[in-house]
Design a protein around this motif. Structure first.
Motif, PDB file in Angstrom:
ATOM      1  N   UNK A 183      13.709  11.019  71.707  1.00  0.00           N
ATOM      2  CA  UNK A 183      14.288  11.073  72.883  1.00  0.00           C
ATOM      3  C   UNK A 183      14.859  12.301  73.191  1.00  0.00           C
ATOM      4  N   UNK A 184      15.729  12.850  72.042  1.00  0.00           N
ATOM      5  CA  UNK A 184      16.370  14.441  72.262  1.00  0.00           C
ATOM      6  C   UNK A 184      15.411  15.377  72.685  1.00  0.00           C
ATOM      7  N   UNK A 185      14.185  15.216  72.159  1.00  0.00           N
ATOM      8  CA  UNK A 185      13.295  16.280  72.776  1.00  0.00           C
ATOM      9  C   UNK A 185      12.671  16.229  74.114  1.00  0.00           C
ATOM     10  N   UNK A 186      12.511  14.673  74.667  1.00  0.00           N
ATOM     11  CA  UNK A 186      11.980  14.450  75.934  1.00  0.00           C
ATOM     12  C   UNK A 186      13.292  14.731  76.519  1.00  0.00           C
ATOM     13  N   UNK A 187      14.652  14.565  76.624  1.00  0.00           N
ATOM     14  CA  UNK A 187      15.805  14.857  77.335  1.00  0.00           C
ATOM     15  C   UNK A 187      16.006  16.226  77.600  1.00  0.00           C
ATOM     16  N   UNK A 188      15.727  17.097  76.435  1.00  0.00           N
ATOM     17  CA  UNK A 188      15.507  18.560  76.591  1.00  0.00           C
ATOM     18  C   UNK A 188      14.473  19.070  77.393  1.00  0.00           C
ATOM     19  N   UNK A 189      13.380  18.640  77.438  1.00  0.00           N
ATOM     20  CA  UNK A 189      12.334  18.750  78.569  1.00  0.00           C
ATOM     21  C   UNK A 189      12.862  18.488  79.857  1.00  0.00           C
ATOM     22  N   UNK A 190      13.426  17.483  80.055  1.00  0.00           N
ATOM     23  CA  UNK A 190      13.835  16.936  81.178  1.00  0.00           C
ATOM     24  C   UNK A 190      14.885  17.792  81.916  1.00  0.00           C
ATOM     25  N   UNK A 191      15.899  18.312  81.034  1.00  0.00           N
ATOM     26  CA  UNK A 191      16.719  19.279  81.495  1.00  0.00           C
ATOM     27  C   UNK A 191      16.210  20.382  81.752  1.00  0.00           C
ATOM     28  N   UNK A 192      15.196  20.836  81.154  1.00  0.00           N
ATOM     29  CA  UNK A 192      14.534  22.241  81.222  1.00  0.00           C
ATOM     30  C   UNK A 192      13.746  22.153  82.603  1.00  0.00           C
ATOM     31  N   UNK A 193      13.088  21.087  82.903  1.00  0.00           N
ATOM     32  CA  UNK A 193      12.324  21.078  84.145  1.00  0.00           C
ATOM     33  C   UNK A 193      13.454  20.973  85.249  1.00  0.00           C
ATOM     34  N   UNK A 194      14.526  20.264  85.126  1.00  0.00           N
ATOM     35  CA  UNK A 194      15.310  20.229  86.191  1.00  0.00           C
ATOM     36  C   UNK A 194      15.947  21.484  86.558  1.00  0.00           C
ATOM     37  N   UNK A 195      16.364  22.403  85.358  1.00  0.00           N
ATOM     38  CA  UNK A 195      16.734  23.424  85.649  1.00  0.00           C
ATOM     39  C   UNK A 195      15.685  24.622  86.266  1.00  0.00           C
ATOM     40  N   UNK A 196      14.645  24.371  85.979  1.00  0.00           N
ATOM     41  CA  UNK A 196      13.484  25.295  86.709  1.00  0.00           C
ATOM     42  C   UNK A 196      13.627  24.669  88.202  1.00  0.00           C
ATOM     43  N   UNK A 197      13.463  23.465  88.268  1.00  0.00           N
ATOM     44  CA  UNK A 197      13.465  22.998  90.051  1.00  0.00           C
ATOM     45  C   UNK A 197      14.809  23.501  90.613  1.00  0.00           C
ATOM     46  N   UNK A 198      15.762  23.633  90.204  1.00  0.00           N
ATOM     47  CA  UNK A 198      16.991  24.130  90.616  1.00  0.00           C
ATOM     48  C   UNK A 198      17.008  25.357  90.972  1.00  0.00           C
ATOM     49  N   UNK A 199      16.245  26.171  90.123  1.00  0.00           N
ATOM     50  CA  UNK A 199      16.162  27.806  90.017  1.00  0.00           C
ATOM     51  C   UNK A 199      15.272  28.151  91.169  1.00  0.00           C
ATOM     52  N   UNK A 200      14.169  27.401  91.246  1.00  0.00           N
ATOM     53  CA  UNK A 200      13.217  27.696  92.426  1.00  0.00           C
ATOM     54  C   UNK A 200      14.003  27.169  93.804  1.00  0.00           C
ATOM     55  N   UNK A 201      14.522  26.246  93.779  1.00  0.00           N
ATOM     56  CA  UNK A 201      15.229  25.943  94.947  1.00  0.00           C
ATOM     57  C   UNK A 201      16.246  26.855  95.266  1.00  0.00           C
ATOM     58  N   UNK A 202      17.079  27.380  94.611  1.00  0.00           N
ATOM     59  CA  UNK A 202      17.800  28.388  94.813  1.00  0.00           C
ATOM     60  C   UNK A 202      17.306  29.794  95.268  1.00  0.00           C
ATOM     61  N   UNK A 203      15.977  30.141  94.673  1.00  0.00           N
ATOM     62  CA  UNK A 203      15.228  31.084  95.276  1.00  0.00           C
ATOM     63  C   UNK A 203      14.701  31.097  96.719  1.00  0.00           C
ATOM     64  N   UNK A 204      14.247  29.971  96.876  1.00  0.00           N
ATOM     65  CA  UNK A 204      14.003  29.150  98.072  1.00  0.00           C
ATOM     66  C   UNK A 204      14.845  29.328  99.259  1.00  0.00           C
ATOM     67  N   UNK A 205      16.083  28.928  98.819  1.00  0.00           N
ATOM     68  CA  UNK A 205      17.115  29.059  99.673  1.00  0.00           C
ATOM     69  C   UNK A 205      17.628  30.425  99.865  1.00  0.00           C
ATOM     70  N   UNK A 206      17.705  31.351  98.946  1.00  0.00           N
ATOM     71  CA  UNK A 206      18.274  32.855  99.388  1.00  0.00           C
ATOM     72  C   UNK A 206      17.706  33.555 100.340  1.00  0.00           C
ATOM     73  N   UNK A 207      16.394  33.426 100.565  1.00  0.00           N
ATOM     74  CA  UNK A 207      15.933  34.225 101.647  1.00  0.00           C
ATOM     75  C   UNK A 207      16.342  33.859 102.960  1.00  0.00           C
ATOM     76  N   UNK A 208      16.711  32.496 103.173  1.00  0.00           N
ATOM     77  CA  UNK A 208      17.000  31.749 104.208  1.00  0.00           C
ATOM     78  C   UNK A 208      18.769  32.143 104.463  1.00  0.00           C
ATOM     79  N   UNK A 209      19.235  32.465 103.556  1.00  0.00           N
ATOM     80  CA  UNK A 209      20.714  32.600 103.560  1.00  0.00           C
ATOM     81  C   UNK A 209      20.819  33.949 103.990  1.00  0.00           C
ATOM     82  N   UNK A 210      19.880  35.023 103.401  1.00  0.00           N
ATOM     83  CA  UNK A 210      19.881  36.425 103.908  1.00  0.00           C
ATOM     84  C   UNK A 210      19.735  36.610 105.161  1.00  0.00           C
ATOM     85  N   UNK A 211      18.603  35.773 105.755  1.00  0.00           N
ATOM     86  CA  UNK A 211      18.351  35.914 107.341  1.00  0.00           C
ATOM     87  C   UNK A 211      19.435  35.368 107.948  1.00  0.00           C
ATOM     88  N   UNK A 212      19.993  34.169 107.511  1.00  0.00           N
ATOM     89  CA  UNK A 212      21.182  33.890 108.354  1.00  0.00           C
ATOM     90  C   UNK A 212      22.340  34.854 108.231  1.00  0.00           C
TER      91      UNK A 212
END
Length: 80
Positions: free
Chosen positions: A47-76
Motif C-alpha cells: 500500500x505504501x509503495x502504491x501510495x508513493x507511486x501515485x504521489x510521484x505520478x501526481x507530482x509529474x502531472x502537476x509539473x507538466x501542467x505548470x510547464x504548459x501554463x508557463x508559456x501562456x503566462x509569459x505570453x500574457x
C-alpha cells in the motif's frame, strides 16, 4: 504393579498428553498470529509503495501542467 499404581501411571500419562496438546495448540496459535502479522506487514508495504507511486505520478502531472501554463503566462505578460 497394583491396580492403583497402574491407574496412577495412566493418569500421569493422560496429564502429560493434555499438556503436550495444549502446548501444541498454543504454538500453532502463535505461528498463525505471526503469519497473519507477516501478511499484514506485506500488504502495508505494498500500500505504501502504491501510495508513493501515485504521489510521484501526481507530482509529474502537476509539473507538466505548470510547464504548459508557463508559456501562456509569459505570453500574457508580454502583452501588457
Amino acid at each position: 504393579m497394583t491396580a492403583r499404581r497402574i491407574q496412577a501411571e495412566i493418569d500421569r500419562q493422560r496429564a502429560q498428553l493434555r499438556q503436550d496438546v495444549t502446548l501444541q495448540r498454543q504454538q500453532a496459535a502463535a505461528d498463525a498470529v505471526r503469519e497473519i502479522e507477516d501478511e499484514r506487514d506485506a500488504v502495508t508495504a505494498k500500500v505504501m509503495q502504491l501510495r508513493q507511486l501515485r504521489l510521484t505520478r501526481e507530482a509529474g502531472r502537476a509539473a507538466r501542467a505548470a510547464q504548459a501554463a508557463a508559456p501562456v503566462a509569459a505570453v500574457a505578460g508580454d502583452g501588457e
